[in-house]
Structures are given as C-alpha cells and as structure tokens.
Scaffold this active site. Sequence first.
Site, PDB file in Angstrom:
ATOM      1  N   GLU A  14      86.904 -15.707  48.597  1.00 42.91           N
ATOM      2  CA  GLU A  14      87.288 -15.859  50.006  1.00 42.91           C
ATOM      3  C   GLU A  14      86.367 -15.026  50.881  1.00 42.91           C
ATOM      4  O   GLU A  14      86.291 -13.812  50.727  1.00 42.91           O
ATOM      5  CB  GLU A  14      88.745 -15.436  50.190  1.00 42.91           C
ATOM      6  CG  GLU A  14      89.228 -15.413  51.606  1.00 42.91           C
ATOM      7  CD  GLU A  14      89.025 -16.714  52.353  1.00 42.91           C
ATOM      8  OE1 GLU A  14      88.300 -16.712  53.364  1.00 42.91           O
ATOM      9  OE2 GLU A  14      89.593 -17.738  51.928  1.00 42.91           O
ATOM     10  N   LYS A  15      85.682 -15.664  51.832  1.00 43.11           N
ATOM     11  CA  LYS A  15      84.677 -14.999  52.660  1.00 43.11           C
ATOM     12  C   LYS A  15      85.236 -14.113  53.762  1.00 43.11           C
ATOM     13  O   LYS A  15      84.495 -13.379  54.398  1.00 43.11           O
ATOM     14  CB  LYS A  15      83.737 -16.034  53.264  1.00 43.11           C
ATOM     15  CG  LYS A  15      84.426 -16.991  54.220  1.00 43.11           C
ATOM     16  CD  LYS A  15      83.481 -18.072  54.643  1.00 43.11           C
ATOM     17  CE  LYS A  15      84.240 -19.166  55.380  1.00 43.11           C
ATOM     18  NZ  LYS A  15      83.451 -20.379  55.455  1.00 43.11           N
ATOM     19  N   HIS A  16      86.537 -14.138  54.014  1.00 44.88           N
ATOM     20  CA  HIS A  16      87.118 -13.377  55.119  1.00 44.88           C
ATOM     21  C   HIS A  16      87.624 -11.986  54.720  1.00 44.88           C
ATOM     22  O   HIS A  16      87.921 -11.172  55.583  1.00 44.88           O
ATOM     23  CB  HIS A  16      88.285 -14.155  55.735  1.00 44.88           C
ATOM     24  CG  HIS A  16      87.849 -15.397  56.421  1.00 44.88           C
ATOM     25  ND1 HIS A  16      87.848 -16.624  55.793  1.00 44.88           N
ATOM     26  CD2 HIS A  16      87.390 -15.613  57.674  1.00 44.88           C
ATOM     27  CE1 HIS A  16      87.404 -17.538  56.645  1.00 44.88           C
ATOM     28  NE2 HIS A  16      87.118 -16.947  57.785  1.00 44.88           N
ATOM     29  N   HIS A  44      79.968 -14.921  55.443  1.00 45.89           N
ATOM     30  CA  HIS A  44      80.784 -15.439  56.538  1.00 45.89           C
ATOM     31  C   HIS A  44      79.851 -15.877  57.661  1.00 45.89           C
ATOM     32  O   HIS A  44      78.864 -15.203  57.940  1.00 45.89           O
ATOM     33  CB  HIS A  44      81.738 -14.360  57.053  1.00 45.89           C
ATOM     34  CG  HIS A  44      82.733 -14.884  58.025  1.00 45.89           C
ATOM     35  ND1 HIS A  44      82.423 -15.111  59.351  1.00 45.89           N
ATOM     36  CD2 HIS A  44      84.023 -15.259  57.874  1.00 45.89           C
ATOM     37  CE1 HIS A  44      83.483 -15.593  59.969  1.00 45.89           C
ATOM     38  NE2 HIS A  44      84.469 -15.692  59.088  1.00 45.89           N
ATOM     39  N   HIS A  50      82.303 -19.037  65.397  1.00 44.67           N
ATOM     40  CA  HIS A  50      83.000 -18.610  64.171  1.00 44.67           C
ATOM     41  C   HIS A  50      82.380 -17.304  63.685  1.00 44.67           C
ATOM     42  O   HIS A  50      81.266 -17.296  63.173  1.00 44.67           O
ATOM     43  CB  HIS A  50      82.893 -19.701  63.096  1.00 44.67           C
ATOM     44  CG  HIS A  50      83.714 -19.434  61.878  1.00 44.67           C
ATOM     45  ND1 HIS A  50      83.557 -20.166  60.731  1.00 44.67           N
ATOM     46  CD2 HIS A  50      84.700 -18.533  61.611  1.00 44.67           C
ATOM     47  CE1 HIS A  50      84.406 -19.734  59.799  1.00 44.67           C
ATOM     48  NE2 HIS A  50      85.105 -18.738  60.329  1.00 44.67           N
ATOM     49  N   CYS A 102      88.869 -12.636  62.058  1.00 45.51           N
ATOM     50  CA  CYS A 102      88.025 -13.807  62.268  1.00 45.51           C
ATOM     51  C   CYS A 102      88.570 -14.548  63.483  1.00 45.51           C
ATOM     52  O   CYS A 102      89.781 -14.781  63.566  1.00 45.51           O
ATOM     53  CB  CYS A 102      88.050 -14.708  61.026  1.00 45.51           C
ATOM     54  SG  CYS A 102      87.209 -16.292  61.260  1.00 45.51           S
ATOM     55  N   HIS A 105      90.198 -17.772  61.846  1.00 43.06           N
ATOM     56  CA  HIS A 105      91.135 -17.699  60.712  1.00 43.06           C
ATOM     57  C   HIS A 105      92.021 -16.460  60.698  1.00 43.06           C
ATOM     58  O   HIS A 105      92.721 -16.215  59.726  1.00 43.06           O
ATOM     59  CB  HIS A 105      90.353 -17.822  59.399  1.00 43.06           C
ATOM     60  CG  HIS A 105      89.632 -19.124  59.311  1.00 43.06           C
ATOM     61  ND1 HIS A 105      88.265 -19.213  59.498  1.00 43.06           N
ATOM     62  CD2 HIS A 105      90.085 -20.379  59.098  1.00 43.06           C
ATOM     63  CE1 HIS A 105      87.905 -20.479  59.382  1.00 43.06           C
ATOM     64  NE2 HIS A 105      88.986 -21.212  59.148  1.00 43.06           N
TER      65      HIS A 105
END
Length: 118
Positions: A14-16, A44, A50, A102, A105
């Site tokens: 997961e990039k977040h 990210h 974004h 983010c 997100h």
Amino acid sequence: MIGDYIKSADFKAEKHVPVIEAPEKVKKGEWFEVEVCVGKEIPHPNLVEHHIAWIELYAMPEGAPYILRIGRYEFSPTLEEPYIKTKIKLENNAKLIALSYCNIHGLWEGSKDVIVEG
C-alpha cells in the site's frame, strides 16, 4: 471518532502508509534519527491532483497518560517528496506513530516500537 477513519496496511502492498525508520533500541536521553516516508515500496503520486499533503509524527511513551506530538511536516505537491528526517530522544520505551494525509484517500497510519535502555 477520527480513529474510525484512519487506515493502515502493510507498506509493501500500500503506497499511502507512512513508514518509520528508527533504531529498535536506543539509549535513554540520547538523540537518535527518525525517518518517515510515504511510498517506500510503491511510489505515491506527487501531483497537484493526487499527493501527500502532510506527515505528523507522535510518540506514545510506555505508561504515559497521553500521546506526544513530535512534529507536523507539510509538503508542496510536485516540489517535495513525502519524506522527513528528524532527531528525537526518549526517556522510556515508546511507540512511534506517523500519520499521513493523502488529498484523495485520507488518513493513513504507521507505527514502530522503540526500546529504551539504560
């Protein structure tokens, strides 16, 4: 409760998720480096539409009645990577907690336990 909206996952998938890099063990009252980044394994996006807007770093010392905010670090999309390095010192074992935001997100959390010796 805001905690109901904070997401967490394995940073490798997961990039977040903010990833905390710090020693496993430190000496009581001595300064040590802590790095936090978002997108360690999966980059990210860093675009106006974004991006990671900020990272906050906290410490929850063992036995303490409340969490301590170490710092808040804000980023400019397209100009900065969501990465920070700071020096801290601890008197007791603690859990370091990082939150990242983010703009699409929401809130994400990562943590790391640090043992204090001596």
